[in-house]
Design a protein around this motif. Sequence first.
Motif, PDB file in Angstrom:
ATOM      1  N   PHE A   6       0.829  -1.200   0.000  1.00 64.33           N
ATOM      2  CA  PHE A   6       0.000   0.000   0.000  1.00 64.33           C
ATOM      3  C   PHE A   6       0.861   1.246   0.000  1.00 64.33           C
ATOM      4  CE2 PHE A   6      -2.680   3.331   1.833  1.00 64.33           C
ATOM      5  CZ  PHE A   6      -3.751   3.259   0.954  1.00 64.33           C
ATOM      6  N   ARG A  17      -7.148   9.071  -9.113  1.00 69.66           N
ATOM      7  CA  ARG A  17      -8.419   9.747  -8.808  1.00 69.66           C
ATOM      8  C   ARG A  17      -8.743  10.803  -9.843  1.00 69.66           C
ATOM      9  NH1 ARG A  17      -9.855  13.166  -4.432  1.00 69.66           N
ATOM     10  NH2 ARG A  17     -11.996  12.483  -4.338  1.00 69.66           N
ATOM     11  N   ARG A  18      -7.725  11.529 -10.226  1.00 70.33           N
ATOM     12  CA  ARG A  18      -7.961  12.574 -11.228  1.00 70.33           C
ATOM     13  C   ARG A  18      -8.466  11.944 -12.521  1.00 70.33           C
ATOM     14  NH1 ARG A  18      -3.350  16.527 -13.673  1.00 70.33           N
ATOM     15  NH2 ARG A  18      -2.323  14.553 -14.147  1.00 70.33           N
ATOM     16  N   GLN A  36     -11.160   2.873  -5.659  1.00 66.18           N
ATOM     17  CA  GLN A  36     -11.123   1.890  -4.574  1.00 66.18           C
ATOM     18  C   GLN A  36     -11.086   0.469  -5.140  1.00 66.18           C
ATOM     19  OE1 GLN A  36     -13.900   2.419  -1.332  1.00 66.18           O
ATOM     20  NE2 GLN A  36     -13.942   0.237  -0.917  1.00 66.18           N
TER      21      GLN A  36
ATOM     22  N   LEU B  60      -7.191  19.114 -10.105  1.00 69.34           N
ATOM     23  CA  LEU B  60      -7.818  17.904  -9.551  1.00 69.34           C
ATOM     24  C   LEU B  60      -6.829  17.077  -8.730  1.00 69.34           C
ATOM     25  CD1 LEU B  60      -9.998  16.652 -12.553  1.00 69.34           C
ATOM     26  CD2 LEU B  60     -10.719  17.970 -10.573  1.00 69.34           C
ATOM     27  N   LEU B  61      -5.538  17.266  -8.990  1.00 69.78           N
ATOM     28  CA  LEU B  61      -4.532  16.504  -8.251  1.00 69.78           C
ATOM     29  C   LEU B  61      -4.457  16.927  -6.791  1.00 69.78           C
ATOM     30  CD1 LEU B  61      -1.402  16.195 -10.555  1.00 69.78           C
ATOM     31  CD2 LEU B  61      -2.940  14.377  -9.832  1.00 69.78           C
ATOM     32  N   ARG B  63      -6.932  17.737  -4.841  1.00 75.30           N
ATOM     33  CA  ARG B  63      -8.082  17.424  -3.999  1.00 75.30           C
ATOM     34  C   ARG B  63      -7.672  16.440  -2.900  1.00 75.30           C
ATOM     35  NH1 ARG B  63     -13.625  17.078  -7.299  1.00 75.30           N
ATOM     36  NH2 ARG B  63     -13.374  18.995  -8.500  1.00 75.30           N
ATOM     37  N   PRO B  64      -8.193  16.662  -1.691  1.00 78.45           N
ATOM     38  CA  PRO B  64      -7.839  15.737  -0.613  1.00 78.45           C
ATOM     39  C   PRO B  64      -8.360  14.322  -0.912  1.00 78.45           C
ATOM     40  CG  PRO B  64      -9.536  17.293   0.080  1.00 78.45           C
ATOM     41  CD  PRO B  64      -9.058  17.748  -1.258  1.00 78.45           C
ATOM     42  N   VAL B  65      -7.530  13.334  -0.613  1.00 79.73           N
ATOM     43  CA  VAL B  65      -7.927  11.942  -0.830  1.00 79.73           C
ATOM     44  C   VAL B  65      -8.893  11.535   0.287  1.00 79.73           C
ATOM     45  CG1 VAL B  65      -7.070   9.566  -0.879  1.00 79.73           C
ATOM     46  CG2 VAL B  65      -5.762  11.390  -1.990  1.00 79.73           C
ATOM     47  N   PRO B  66     -10.061  11.041  -0.070  1.00 73.59           N
ATOM     48  CA  PRO B  66     -11.040  10.686   0.967  1.00 73.59           C
ATOM     49  C   PRO B  66     -10.584   9.486   1.799  1.00 73.59           C
ATOM     50  CG  PRO B  66     -11.796   9.947  -1.162  1.00 73.59           C
ATOM     51  CD  PRO B  66     -10.544  10.727  -1.412  1.00 73.59           C
ATOM     52  N   GLN B  68     -12.027   6.871   2.448  1.00 75.63           N
ATOM     53  CA  GLN B  68     -12.366   5.627   1.740  1.00 75.63           C
ATOM     54  C   GLN B  68     -11.138   5.014   1.051  1.00 75.63           C
ATOM     55  OE1 GLN B  68     -15.207   6.518  -1.329  1.00 75.63           O
ATOM     56  NE2 GLN B  68     -15.281   4.429  -2.148  1.00 75.63           N
ATOM     57  N   LEU B  69     -10.245   5.888   0.596  1.00 78.31           N
ATOM     58  CA  LEU B  69      -9.090   5.405  -0.163  1.00 78.31           C
ATOM     59  C   LEU B  69      -7.817   5.369   0.682  1.00 78.31           C
ATOM     60  CD1 LEU B  69      -9.719   7.275  -3.525  1.00 78.31           C
ATOM     61  CD2 LEU B  69     -10.414   4.972  -2.886  1.00 78.31           C
ATOM     62  N   GLN B  70      -7.952   5.640   1.969  1.00 82.41           N
ATOM     63  CA  GLN B  70      -6.743   5.672   2.798  1.00 82.41           C
ATOM     64  C   GLN B  70      -6.663   4.500   3.755  1.00 82.41           C
ATOM     65  OE1 GLN B  70      -7.162   9.556   4.494  1.00 82.41           O
ATOM     66  NE2 GLN B  70      -5.722  10.453   3.046  1.00 82.41           N
TER      67      GLN B  70
END
Lengths: 171, 256
Positions: A6, A17-18, A36, B60-61, B63-66, B68-70
């Motif tokens: 990870f 994400r972008r 995800q 867009l890069l 933006r804070p990562v939610p 959910q993805l951490q």
Amino acid sequence: MGRTSFDLVEPHIPSLRRYALVLLRQDEQRADDLVQDCLVRALSRWHLWRHPGNLRGWLFTILHNIYVNDVARAVARPDVVEIQDYFPSMAVPANQVHSIQLREVVKAIQGLSDPQRQTLLLVTMEGFSYDETAEITGVPIGTVMSRLSRARDKVREEVAGETKSRGRSAT
Amino acid sequence: MSNEITEPREDEIQALVDDRLDPARRAEIESWLLSNPDAAARVADLRAQREAVEQAFSGLLDRPVPAQLQNIDALVSVQPSPVWRMAAMIALVVVGAAGGWFANDAINQSQVVATAFTQDAVRAHSLYVGEKRHAVEVNAQEEKHLVAWLSRRLQNELVAPDLSAQGYQLVGGRLLPASVTGPAAQFMYETGGGERITIYIEQDETGRGNDFEFTSYDGVSAFWWKDGPLAYVLIGKKDRDQLLALARATREQFTP
């Protein structure tokens, strides 16, 4: 699986994400679900990643396949492309490309077919080489080049058309 | 003229726009453009477009990562995948819209548990039903061999159900990789009219319930059920009633 894998994947999350956000036209929930899903698959198939290898390319390949197989068909293409959100603050510095043109370019890109859109975004937005783009999208490099060429010309035409019609309505 | 420059190919034009040409060729093309104003105008436009794309999406890069993805623990324990959950929601809507005429049936409508397994099955179905010459790996003439082979690979006694009473003849079958556990087996059947259904079988050691679960996805309908160590999915372009009748006939033969 575990911390180490990870930790290696984590730096790539913002760009995954972008890409997902642009592909899914700013549908944040779907984009996050897509990323995800991509991460879950990557971590559960960690043994399939050839180390050392191009981890970023591999992650984008996984994301691309999930999008193509599962997501694209489930997501109806909107009639109206919402471009507002790409520019949280419309304060584009003066030395940058004019914001009006940015909007038109984004709008034209979002009007492209999926394969053209993906190719253009992977090469231009993500900076992947043509070879990497061919690998990610699973097509020969010749197809990448012709998609890129057609995508760019189409965007160019659209933007020129918009500029012309705006010029006309202003007079 | 000996130093005449060859006209650039289209892929070289793209590479020029992306600044990915070697310097020597780049210089050559740049000077060729001087005497080709249309091409030069196009290159200038495409370069501006490239710059616009880079700028347009760069924000867009940041933006804070939610969360959910951490959260890695949540990530690796997620089953089924969120994308599939999305498709399952669509299936739920479809089932809901179909009405409650199955209220007294063995099907529990709330159990529309669309799994990664069903997704694999539907994908395999869609991939092979359209094939004419390579629809199956081993055809029905070698049914005995087919069944023995697939039984061995799935470590369970399988049968190729006889669905002739329902109008379906065995076409054959194949072995497939499955994302959940081990290999999966697929049997394909068709009517005299060429309409095809598939049965997908995979080992499933989870303690999930045995009821039929209906899903409609990607233009096809599917019934999932589980008996013992194996789970099954029957898939076809049928309505729910017709498919259920086939699923029941199939299930009876697998578990006499």
